[in-house]
Design a protein around this motif. Sequence first.
Motif, PDB file in Angstrom:
ATOM      1  N   HIS A 241      44.229  83.857  14.453  1.00 14.72           N
ATOM      2  CA  HIS A 241      42.988  84.376  13.844  1.00 14.72           C
ATOM      3  C   HIS A 241      42.760  85.780  14.377  1.00 14.72           C
ATOM      4  O   HIS A 241      42.554  85.971  15.585  1.00 14.72           O
ATOM      5  CB  HIS A 241      41.831  83.434  14.216  1.00 14.72           C
TER       6      HIS A 241
ATOM      7  N   HIS B  66      41.533  90.130  13.176  1.00 15.94           N
ATOM      8  CA  HIS B  66      41.053  91.107  12.186  1.00 15.94           C
ATOM      9  C   HIS B  66      41.736  92.445  12.467  1.00 15.94           C
ATOM     10  O   HIS B  66      41.090  93.447  12.732  1.00 15.94           O
ATOM     11  CB  HIS B  66      39.524  91.188  12.233  1.00 15.94           C
TER      12      HIS B  66
ATOM     13  N   HIS C 192      38.198  88.723   6.513  1.00 19.35           N
ATOM     14  CA  HIS C 192      37.194  87.897   5.829  1.00 19.35           C
ATOM     15  C   HIS C 192      37.391  87.937   4.325  1.00 19.35           C
ATOM     16  O   HIS C 192      37.596  88.996   3.740  1.00 19.35           O
ATOM     17  CB  HIS C 192      35.786  88.418   6.144  1.00 19.35           C
TER      18      HIS C 192
ATOM     19  N   GLU D 215      40.366  84.714   6.239  1.00 19.55           N
ATOM     20  CA  GLU D 215      39.357  83.806   6.799  1.00 19.55           C
ATOM     21  C   GLU D 215      38.373  83.579   5.667  1.00 19.55           C
ATOM     22  O   GLU D 215      37.566  84.459   5.335  1.00 19.55           O
ATOM     23  CB  GLU D 215      38.679  84.454   8.013  1.00 19.55           C
TER      24      GLU D 215
ATOM     25  N   HIS E  70      37.178  78.933  14.386  1.00 18.60           N
ATOM     26  CA  HIS E  70      36.308  78.923  15.580  1.00 18.60           C
ATOM     27  C   HIS E  70      35.263  77.799  15.533  1.00 18.60           C
ATOM     28  O   HIS E  70      34.058  78.054  15.421  1.00 18.60           O
ATOM     29  CB  HIS E  70      35.653  80.278  15.843  1.00 18.60           C
TER      30      HIS E  70
ATOM     31  N   ASP F 227      40.642  86.132  17.417  1.00 20.05           N
ATOM     32  CA  ASP F 227      39.530  86.612  16.580  1.00 20.05           C
ATOM     33  C   ASP F 227      39.157  88.039  16.976  1.00 20.05           C
ATOM     34  O   ASP F 227      37.981  88.415  16.938  1.00 20.05           O
ATOM     35  CB  ASP F 227      38.328  85.664  16.681  1.00 20.05           C
TER      36      ASP F 227
ATOM     37  N   HIS G 176      38.509  91.929  16.879  1.00 11.71           N
ATOM     38  CA  HIS G 176      38.025  92.858  15.856  1.00 11.71           C
ATOM     39  C   HIS G 176      38.324  94.308  16.231  1.00 11.71           C
ATOM     40  O   HIS G 176      38.302  95.188  15.388  1.00 11.71           O
ATOM     41  CB  HIS G 176      36.519  92.703  15.647  1.00 11.71           C
TER      42      HIS G 176
HETATM   43 FE   LIG Z   1      37.131  85.929  12.386  1.00 18.60          FE
END
Ligand SMILES: [Fe+2]
Length: 230
Positions: A5, A7, A42, A80, A136, A190, A192
């Motif tokens: 996961h 970004h 996303h 996601e 998550h 996750d 970013h």
């Molecule tokens: Fe995410």
Amino acid sequence: MIDWHSHILPAMDDGSRDPDESIAMLRELARQGVDTVAATPHFYANDESPTQFLARRTRALEQLYWRTDATIPRILPGAEVRYYAGIASRDDLRSLCIGETGLLLVEMPEIRWTTSTVQELLELSDIHGIFPVLAHIERYLHLQHADVWAQLLDSGIRMQVNASYFLEWRTRRKAMSMLTEGSIHFLGSDCHNLTTRPPRIGEAYARIARKLGTEYVAQMDAYGRAMLTE
Ligand SMILES: [Fe+2]
């Protein structure tokens, strides 16, 4: 190791802003021991169609391809996907799965889910070739009844947690016990960016190795690699 996961794709969402930031994030993931990363920007069905999303994602990937080399983790394009009522009746979900797999990362609402939401997740898990993975889960785990969780796990729905769940002192014991119970299948950074939401997945794997042994981490990795061909 695999990061399930992230970004890291440039200008797709609230993650990496440009190719330079993406490459820096990828290098940091590599430094932490990640060789394969699921790029999961996303996807909001209200905002765009899968076709529009995939076209944007292809452009983002193209911006990186000429700058990647063997020292950068392999990128598995994915999404996601924000849950919405009716998601199980789409016929184009496969295009949003991670890489060549049928694994569909689904972001659930942070509220107590209704019976019909749970029912729709079960329907999603029944679709041939689609294997839902809840993103998550630590964000909404405590909001659901325990029997909901058991029902989802029994139906083969897989669970992803973020690395921070294994690192924060409030949650790390719970994370470890869920892992050994078989309630966590995938770990994700996750990430970013490299500042406010940087990858910490190397630390999480290191902690699991310290608590459960390197062989345990190797087994997690082997499970993940087997999923890549599912
Ligand atoms: Fe995410």
